[in-house]
Design a protein around this motif. Structure first.
Motif, PDB file in Angstrom:
ATOM      1  N   PHE A 373      27.885 -11.732  18.965  1.00 42.41           N
ATOM      2  CA  PHE A 373      27.233 -10.608  19.643  1.00 42.41           C
ATOM      3  C   PHE A 373      27.125  -9.449  18.673  1.00 42.41           C
ATOM      4  O   PHE A 373      27.993  -9.264  17.828  1.00 42.41           O
ATOM      5  CB  PHE A 373      28.064 -10.162  20.850  1.00 42.41           C
ATOM      6  CG  PHE A 373      28.309 -11.253  21.862  1.00 42.41           C
ATOM      7  CD1 PHE A 373      27.497 -11.384  22.971  1.00 42.41           C
ATOM      8  CD2 PHE A 373      29.353 -12.166  21.683  1.00 42.41           C
ATOM      9  CE1 PHE A 373      27.712 -12.384  23.906  1.00 42.41           C
ATOM     10  CE2 PHE A 373      29.574 -13.179  22.603  1.00 42.41           C
ATOM     11  CZ  PHE A 373      28.756 -13.289  23.710  1.00 42.41           C
ATOM     12  N   SER A 374      26.078  -8.660  18.859  1.00 37.02           N
ATOM     13  CA  SER A 374      25.984  -7.472  18.015  1.00 37.02           C
ATOM     14  C   SER A 374      26.874  -6.383  18.605  1.00 37.02           C
ATOM     15  O   SER A 374      27.250  -6.433  19.778  1.00 37.02           O
ATOM     16  CB  SER A 374      24.532  -6.999  17.951  1.00 37.02           C
ATOM     17  OG  SER A 374      24.170  -6.480  19.214  1.00 37.02           O
ATOM     18  N   GLU A 375      27.190  -5.399  17.769  1.00 41.62           N
ATOM     19  CA  GLU A 375      28.095  -4.337  18.211  1.00 41.62           C
ATOM     20  C   GLU A 375      27.561  -3.617  19.446  1.00 41.62           C
ATOM     21  O   GLU A 375      28.316  -3.224  20.334  1.00 41.62           O
ATOM     22  CB  GLU A 375      28.331  -3.339  17.063  1.00 41.62           C
ATOM     23  CG  GLU A 375      29.368  -2.304  17.425  1.00 41.62           C
ATOM     24  CD  GLU A 375      29.607  -1.281  16.313  1.00 41.62           C
ATOM     25  OE1 GLU A 375      29.338  -1.592  15.145  1.00 41.62           O
ATOM     26  OE2 GLU A 375      30.061  -0.175  16.646  1.00 41.62           O
ATOM     27  N   ALA A 376      26.241  -3.466  19.521  1.00 43.42           N
ATOM     28  CA  ALA A 376      25.654  -2.665  20.603  1.00 43.42           C
ATOM     29  C   ALA A 376      25.309  -3.489  21.845  1.00 43.42           C
ATOM     30  O   ALA A 376      24.760  -2.959  22.809  1.00 43.42           O
ATOM     31  CB  ALA A 376      24.392  -1.981  20.079  1.00 43.42           C
ATOM     32  N   ASP A 377      25.633  -4.764  21.831  1.00 35.99           N
ATOM     33  CA  ASP A 377      25.292  -5.627  22.969  1.00 35.99           C
ATOM     34  C   ASP A 377      26.204  -5.326  24.156  1.00 35.99           C
ATOM     35  O   ASP A 377      27.391  -5.650  24.162  1.00 35.99           O
ATOM     36  CB  ASP A 377      25.439  -7.101  22.534  1.00 35.99           C
ATOM     37  CG  ASP A 377      25.022  -8.055  23.643  1.00 35.99           C
ATOM     38  OD1 ASP A 377      24.927  -7.632  24.811  1.00 35.99           O
ATOM     39  OD2 ASP A 377      24.790  -9.238  23.321  1.00 35.99           O
ATOM     40  N   GLU A 378      25.614  -4.720  25.204  1.00 37.66           N
ATOM     41  CA  GLU A 378      26.434  -4.278  26.335  1.00 37.66           C
ATOM     42  C   GLU A 378      27.034  -5.425  27.138  1.00 37.66           C
ATOM     43  O   GLU A 378      27.973  -5.227  27.897  1.00 37.66           O
ATOM     44  CB  GLU A 378      25.590  -3.396  27.283  1.00 37.66           C
ATOM     45  CG  GLU A 378      25.198  -2.090  26.647  1.00 37.66           C
ATOM     46  CD  GLU A 378      24.448  -1.169  27.601  1.00 37.66           C
ATOM     47  OE1 GLU A 378      24.573  -1.358  28.818  1.00 37.66           O
ATOM     48  OE2 GLU A 378      23.731  -0.290  27.093  1.00 37.66           O
ATOM     49  N   SER A 379      26.477  -6.615  26.965  1.00 32.97           N
ATOM     50  CA  SER A 379      27.018  -7.750  27.727  1.00 32.97           C
ATOM     51  C   SER A 379      28.125  -8.470  26.952  1.00 32.97           C
ATOM     52  O   SER A 379      28.686  -9.446  27.422  1.00 32.97           O
ATOM     53  CB  SER A 379      25.903  -8.748  28.039  1.00 32.97           C
ATOM     54  OG  SER A 379      25.476  -9.352  26.818  1.00 32.97           O
TER      55      SER A 379
END
Ligand code: ATP
Ligand code: MG
Length: 432
Positions: A373-379
């Motif tokens: 997941f990327s750092e900014a992925d809220e899920s």
């Protein structure tokens, strides 16, 4: 001097040096005993085979030289076993990283090993509230979550498994509603087969429930009684003529019985904090999903979680547990909130990316089955569900009194991230 942490890398190195001679001896077991001394367990058939014996002599001598006090003397460093399949049954074991066909049996003085990941509980989902550090608002968040889920019409069973430092139930029950017994009583009575008789007397309904129901199972009953003496026995395995049942298996049995009797839609488990034997049951042995990891942005939190995640990697179970995890940002400060959250998220992402996420080569998109997941992925599991510090909850004398006439909006504002997150999970779980 050679110390404990050199054991597994050194054994791997020695076995790798053997090349194809090792392959012949597999399956092979490295037994690390209670004192942290290793020896090998191999099939009985090699006892009389001279090539195999020569290989074993080489290995045990090298272990002795390179591991010093952490290896058995060469003449006692091999155990021959008739049935290699049998010895792994009931033992804590994991594959030795990088060496095919070799398992490590790790004998611990405690029973909770953090690496026996139970299958996700069904049909009633169980949710564990865990933190590395104590006092971060875990039990408060659990009580507020129970309140909110019941308001939305769910039947919630709340179990206080923080037996050494109980407190959850008093936030949901006034003193006069406390049941006669608690989890600790059941664990002790079960040892002498009295457990079933307690089942009706260890659950109380909370007056805080609205449309749903909150069933509370406290750590102890109306009268704690000889709590210390009971606690000292609660963690016992139950040994009968037929089998030995570990205490976390006993807990599983208790939860099944409670679920059968009270038919909740969801079970919320208040775990003990820290890398503690008892906490390992709540996090790994009871099939909880999700496991909420409460975190404040500080060295102690991240070092603690890193130790745990590494243990899951070393013991080869990281893939089984990682997608059950969800970070919760606890006690988000009132001032500099934005910066604090950004720093918390970054620290969390660094940890998850380094220890649990699959590596994605730079510049390439993640492939379908890559778990990253990327750092900014809220899920993403690392992306904190925030709970703000709020003066109205600080140093409360009675959380029960506070919850009795609380403004629902206030719960949603403070604990909404957990409530919504869990409701989404529960709705997802109920879909056909
Ligand atoms: N969101 C919040 N804002 C301010 N104070 C809070 C908040 N949540 C909990 N508190 C206060 O923080 C203290 C610790 O809370 P709580 O007992 O829920 O933590 P815990 O993580 O369960 O602790 P323990 O590890 O001891 O079980 C209590 O005094 C509680 O009233
Ligand atoms: Mg608590």
């Amino acid at each position: 001097m050679k110390t404990f942490d050199t054991i597994l890398p050194t054994v791997s190195e020695i076995l790798a040096e053997l090349g194809s001679d090792l392959k012949k001896l597999t399956p092979l077991v490295v037994n690390r005993d209670l004192n942290g001394r290793v020896r090998l367990i191999v099939d009985e058939k090699w006892r009389t085979e001279s090539d195999a014996c020569n290989t074993l002599t080489t290995v045990t001598q090298r272990m002795h030289e390179r591991l010093e006090a952490h290896a058995f003397p060469p003449e006692r460093a091999v155990l021959f076993e008739q049935d290699m399949g049998q010895i792994l049954i009931g033992a804590t074991s994991f594959p030795l990283a990088g060496i095919d066909g070799v398992q490590v049996i790790d004998r611990l003085a405690s029973e909770g090993d953090w690496s026996s990941i139970a299958a996700i509980a069904a049909p009633v989902p169980r949710i564990a509230f865990f933190s590395i550090k104590g006092g971060v608002g875990r039990s408060t968040a659990l009580a507020a979550t129970a309140w909110a889920l019941a308001r939305d019409g769910r039947r919630v069973l709340v179990v206080d498994l923080d037996l050494e430092s109980p407190g959850l139930s008093s936030s949901l029950l006034p003193d006069d509603r406390r049941p006669a017994f608690g989890v600790t009583d059941w664990l002790v009575e079960d040892l002498v087969d009295n457990g079933n008789e307690l089942l009706e007397h260890m659950v109380a309904t909370s007056p805080l429930s609205h449309d749903g129901e909150i069933y509370v199972v406290p750590a102890y009953g109306a009268e704690p009684g000889e709590y210390v003496s009971k606690l000292g026995r609660a963690w016992m395995s139950k040994v009968t003529d037929e089998r030995r049942e570990s205490w976390s298996e006993r807990l599983q049995r208790l939860l099944h019985k409670l679920e059968e009797r009270w038919q909740p839609d969801v079970v919320l488990i208040d775990s003990r904090a820290g890398i503690d034997e008892v906490a390992s049951a709540s996090v790994t042995d009871l099939g909880a999903n999700p496991v909420l990891l409460f975190a404040i942005d500080g060295e102690q939190t991240w070092v603690g979680y890193r130790i745990l995640f590494r243990h899951w990697r070393t013991t080869g179970v990281a893939r089984e547990i990682r997608d059950r995890l969800q970070l919760v940002g606890a006690m988000i400060p009132e001032v500099n909130t934005h910066d604090y959250l950004a720093s918390l998220r970054e620290s969390a992402w660094n940890l998850f990316a380094e220890e649990l996420y699959d590596e994605v080569p730079a510049g390439e998109p993640a492939m379908g089955d890559t778990w990253s997941f990327s750092e900014a992925d809220e899920s993403a599991p690392h992306y904190p569900w925030p709970i703000r510090w709020h003066r109205g909850f600080a140093a409360l004398r009675s959380l029960h009194a506070r919850l009795e006439d609380i403004d629902p909006q206030e719960i949603d504002t403070l604990f909404g991230s957990i409530v919504t997150g869990l409701e989404n999970t529960l709705d997802g779980a109920n879909e056909p």
